[in-house]
Design an enzyme around this catalytic site. Structure first.
Site, PDB file in Angstrom:
ATOM      1  N   HIS A 305     -15.659 -19.609 -97.897  1.00  0.00           N
ATOM      2  CA  HIS A 305     -16.709 -18.790 -97.247  1.00  0.00           C
ATOM      3  C   HIS A 305     -17.958 -19.003 -97.867  1.00  0.00           C
ATOM      4  CE1 HIS A 305     -18.709 -15.189 -95.590  1.00  0.00           C
ATOM      5  NE2 HIS A 305     -18.892 -14.865 -96.975  1.00  0.00           N
ATOM      6  N   ASN A 306     -19.016 -18.993 -97.232  1.00  0.00           N
ATOM      7  CA  ASN A 306     -20.494 -19.481 -97.737  1.00  0.00           C
ATOM      8  C   ASN A 306     -20.276 -20.664 -98.698  1.00  0.00           C
ATOM      9  OD1 ASN A 306     -21.257 -17.490 -96.066  1.00  0.00           O
ATOM     10  ND2 ASN A 306     -21.842 -16.026 -97.592  1.00  0.00           N
ATOM     11  N   GLU A 335     -17.832 -23.611 -94.759  1.00  0.00           N
ATOM     12  CA  GLU A 335     -18.807 -22.912 -93.754  1.00  0.00           C
ATOM     13  C   GLU A 335     -20.513 -23.317 -94.243  1.00  0.00           C
ATOM     14  OE1 GLU A 335     -19.977 -18.216 -92.488  1.00  0.00           O
ATOM     15  OE2 GLU A 335     -19.011 -18.481 -94.346  1.00  0.00           O
ATOM     16  N   ASP A 337     -24.355 -22.098 -93.191  1.00  0.00           N
ATOM     17  CA  ASP A 337     -25.237 -21.378 -92.543  1.00  0.00           C
ATOM     18  C   ASP A 337     -26.754 -21.929 -92.538  1.00  0.00           C
ATOM     19  OD1 ASP A 337     -23.738 -19.187 -92.351  1.00  0.00           O
ATOM     20  OD2 ASP A 337     -24.268 -18.246 -94.136  1.00  0.00           O
ATOM     21  N   HIS A 350     -27.933 -18.462 -97.626  1.00  0.00           N
ATOM     22  CA  HIS A 350     -27.417 -17.286 -97.114  1.00  0.00           C
ATOM     23  C   HIS A 350     -28.953 -16.463 -96.524  1.00  0.00           C
ATOM     24  CE1 HIS A 350     -24.839 -13.639 -97.833  1.00  0.00           C
ATOM     25  NE2 HIS A 350     -24.610 -14.170 -96.651  1.00  0.00           N
ATOM     26  N   GLU A 384     -22.695 -21.893 -88.795  1.00  0.00           N
ATOM     27  CA  GLU A 384     -23.626 -20.456 -88.465  1.00  0.00           C
ATOM     28  C   GLU A 384     -24.843 -20.943 -88.199  1.00  0.00           C
ATOM     29  OE1 GLU A 384     -22.391 -17.306 -88.182  1.00  0.00           O
ATOM     30  OE2 GLU A 384     -20.301 -18.066 -88.570  1.00  0.00           O
TER      31      GLU A 384
END
Length: 798
Positions: A305-306, A335, A337, A350, A384
């Site tokens: 995650h992230n 991931e 973003d 983030h 994302e």
């Protein structure tokens, strides 16, 4: 004591120059760059540093802590300082676990080359060390720490100090007796082989000696037949025990005469028990041993995650190092973003926080370089996307140009599949997960039409405006908030068709209900769930979730409230068959121990085949109610686990010489709710060197296929929570197996799917080699256990 390994160290001019020492700049940030004097110690295994040559030195790092050495241009930090320091003069020392990298800049290209080549040579040497060499190195390290005046010999006062450092509280008279016995030269000091003999006297294993004598007729050796008896009766090795005994004697018996006569001495017996062959983890589960030809939805997938964050979720640093570490530890889903960046370049961070920014193209380049260093199985880029149309096109350009043939751009054979492809079919491919404007069927139809029309087309961009309008319209139809968006002054960027086309097997869709998914979604569509939503669904409709996860992928991510990058327990989600349970891999702790424990098997390739009852579309399994309440009896596994002793446990408080641990062992089982439990031994006061517990713990396990076993050693503290010392976690099914005889299942035919012979371990006497909180080896720290199990029906006490 450096003699223990120096004779085997490679003779190399670079190492000799490193032992003389050199000044280099230690770089922590753009503003922190300080000159330090680094020197490789005479043992060739540790590097110390001082503010200047001849100054007071302290340890910088041990070679055994180093994973690899990178060139300067591979460091984000050194690249940012390229105008100040030539990249050719810089290099990076990369450590195991989560320890921060060490960036150094030498005074010349030649000096940088000397340290890079020399360090890598030593790292390769340490990697190839056998068990005896590790033991020698461990002894050498302790001798150096105990020899306070560094004169190559140890007085009794230095030995007393060493014992405290080694976690041993010993009667002074007895310690002096051991010291005098070892001091064969009667010099009043110990050196070389004398210290080795002192150590051997200190580390006698009476509990192992007792086992040895139980099978040895003369108490001095095990004959071949006696060793075969031990392997059959205690280790449950079965019919191949005779052949195995010959192999083990040849591998671990130190004397040539013993090998010749096929006998095993006490030293050889102990070496076997402490080796990988005596480890609790089944060696057949270490390489890739599972069927890798089933659909992706049939596997647990190691997910991050992230991934870009190496700290917290609000102010933490974003770094490509997050991707390097995740991919090298076996993560197969990372991931990204992505947001609009300056100068037309998309950035990763983030969003709406103070986390730092990195370039998307640097992330893609990192994935291209590290994706398949640990595993050949497919890597999933979970995008994302928050970018404008223009920067999405730049994203597509970077993905296609940097990843090249690694990037999956269409179905494997160009045809419409009926199920997800397998990890084997997708070897060395990078898959994009994200939103998609159309169905896969429509994409394939268009590709077919384009191939037919291609000879007639003169310009590719001719119909682009019309296509863009069509896609934008469809994008708005897909969004339930499209009417509200019309009222907004700022429109959310629409999806670029070329980016949409890169999403093949992993189209992100919103989850509404399991019924809705069955009726409206296709197998190549994937839904994401917050941990809270997923846990709620398990309680409300656990069996439906299990069936859903047979044909479609699910991704679960941590709650947004976990701003400190903490983790949740992934076990509850795995119980429902969720494949991609994303973790904050930068944060060590219990949850990551469980995660790493599951993915320790199958070659660490990042894919673990789910149990068969989680791959059956008609499965009746419910993770909250795993056994039907109408059944009168339940088949259970009952393990008896004797925690016997510990060896060379590390100190918890390293700042206080006199601080000695009071260790206890806590054994935890994680699985379905009724199986999740723990028990612990009493604590042993003031002995972390060779504590003895000799306590038996009993458990009951209903669904061993989903169970993980965690051994954790803690330092007892009556005033507060016990301090962590070390741990080891493994799947129940990966414990060293014997050849079990299952009791008849005639009374419980419905349970046959939940229990197979491979899920019933009979490991006998095993050592458990402990890991640090960071997941790195604490060698030679271990605990010695004896495990046996029986099967029976609930309520059957026979």
């Amino acid at each position: 004591m450096a003699f223990l390994l120096q004779g085997r160290l490679p003779v190399n001019q670079d190492l000799l120059l490193m032992q003389k020492g050199m000044s280099m700049r230690k770089v922590r940030s753009k503003n922190w760059k300080k000159l330090r004097y680094f020197r490789l110690q005479d043992d060739g295994m540790t590097v110390w540093h001082a503010r200047q040559a001849g100054g007071s030195a302290k340890p910088s790092f041990s070679i055994s802590d180093v994973e690899t050495v990178r060139e300067g241009h591979e460091s984000e930090l050194l690249r940012s300082l390229a105008e100040e320091f030539p990249l050719e003069q810089g290099f990076t020392v990369v450590f195991h676990g989560r320890r921060s990298n060490l960036d150094l800049v030498a005074n010349s290209v030649d000096e940088a080359r000397i340290w890079m080549q020399g360090l890598q040579l030593l790292v390769d040497f340490v990697t190839s060390m056998d068990q005896q060499e590790w033991q020698d190195q461990w002894l050498s390290d302790w001798f150096q720490r105990g020899d306070k005046n560094q004169d190559g010999r140890m007085t009794f006062q230095e030995v007393q100090r060493l014992l405290r450092l080694m976690n041993v509280e010993m009667d002074q008279e007895y310690a002096f007796q051991l010291f005098q016995t070892a001091d064969t030269s009667q010099s009043g000091t110990l050196e070389g082989e004398e210290f080795v003999q002192f150590y051997k006297a200190l580390t006698k294993r009476p509990e192992v000696q007792e086992i040895f004598e139980n099978f040895s007729a003369d108490g001095q050796k095990l004959t071949l037949l006696e060793f075969v008896d031990f392997l059959r009766e205690e280790q449950k090795e079965g019919d191949h025990a005779s052949d195995l005994a010959l192999e083990l004697i040849d591998r671990y018996e130190p004397s040539e005469s013993g090998k010749l006569w096929h006998v095993l001495s006490m030293d050889g017996f102990l070496s076997y028990l402490c080796s990988k062959d005596g480890d609790i983890f089944n060696p057949t589960c270490r390489p890739i041993y599972q069927d890798m030809t089933q659909p992706l939805s049939h596997y647990y997938i190691n997910s991050s995650h992230n991934t870009y964050l190496v700290g917290d979720q609000l102010c933490g640093q974003s770094s490509v190092e997050g991707y390097i570490r995740a991919l090298k530890r076996g993560c197969r889903c990372v991931e990204v973003d992505i947001w609009d960046g300056p100068s037309g370049e998309p950035i990763v961070y983030h969003g709406h926080t103070l986390t730092s920014r990195i370039l998307f193209k640097d992330v893609v380049a990192t994935v291209a370089q590290y994706a398949f260093q640990t595993s050949d199985y497919p890597v999933i880029l979970s995008l994302e996307n928050h970018c404008s149309w223009e920067q999405q096109q730049i994203m597509v350009q970077h993905l296609t140009e940097i990843l090249g043939e690694l990037l999956l751009r269409t179905t494997l054979d160009g045809l419409l599949p009926t199920q997800l492809p397998s990890p084997e079919e997708l070897r060395r491919k990078v898959l994009v997960k994200g939103k998609k404007l159309r169905t896969l069927e429509e994409d394939l139809e268009e590709e077919e039409e384009e191939e037919e029309l291609e000879p007639e087309l003169e310009g590719e961009q001719e119909d682009e405006p019309e296509l863009e309008a069509q896609f934008e319209s469809e994008s708005q139809k897909l969004s339930p908030r499209s009417k509200d968006k019309k009222k907004e002054k700022k429109f959310k960027p629409s999806l670029c068709p070329s980016l949409s086309a890169l999403v093949v097997y992993l189209k992100s869709v919103s989850f509404h209900s399991f019924t809705h998914s069955r009726e409206h979604y296709r197998f190549y569509e994937i839904s994401s769930f917050s941990e809270t939503k997923a846990k709620s669904l398990i309680k409300e409709a656990g069996n439906e979730f299990v069936q859903h996860n047979v044909w479609q992928l699910s991704r679960v991510y941590p709650s947004g409230l976990r701003t400190d990058s903490s983790n949740y327990n992934p076990q509850e989600l795995w119980n429902a068959g969720c494949q991609m349970v994303a973790m904050n891999v930068q944060t060590a702790g219990l949850e990551m121990d469980i995660h790493d424990g599951l993915f320790r098997q199958n070659g660490g390739c990042g894919y673990v085949l789910k149990p068969d009852f989680l791959r059956d579309a008609q499965s009746s399994f419910h993770p909250e109610r795993p056994i039907s309440p109408c059944k009168a009896q339940t088949l259970i596994i009952q393990p008896w686990l004797q925690v016997i002793s510990g060896q060379q446990l590390p100190k918890v408080n390293k700042t206080k010489e006199g601080s000695i641990v009071d260790p206890l062992v806590r054994v935890e089982i994680f699985g379905i709710r009724p199986d999740t439990t723990y028990q612990e031994t009493n604590y042993v006061e003031n002995n972390g060197f060779n504590p003895y517990w000799g306590q038996t713990l009993c458990f009951r396990v209903l669904v061993p296929e989903l169970a993980l076993l965690r051994f954790v050693v803690k330092d007892y503290d009556w005033k507060s929570r016990h301090d962590f010392v070390g741990q080891y976690t493994l799947p129940w099914t990966c414990m060293k197996q014997g050849e079990p005889v299952l009791r008849p299942l005639a009374n419980t035919p419905a349970l046959a799917a939940f229990l197979t012979p491979s899920s019933c371990p009979f490991p006998g006497y095993r050592h458990i080699h402990l890991l640090s909180k960071d997941g790195t080896s604490l060698q030679p720290a271990s605990i010695f256990v004896h495990i046996c199990t029986r099967e029976g029906l609930e309520g059957d006490e026979s």
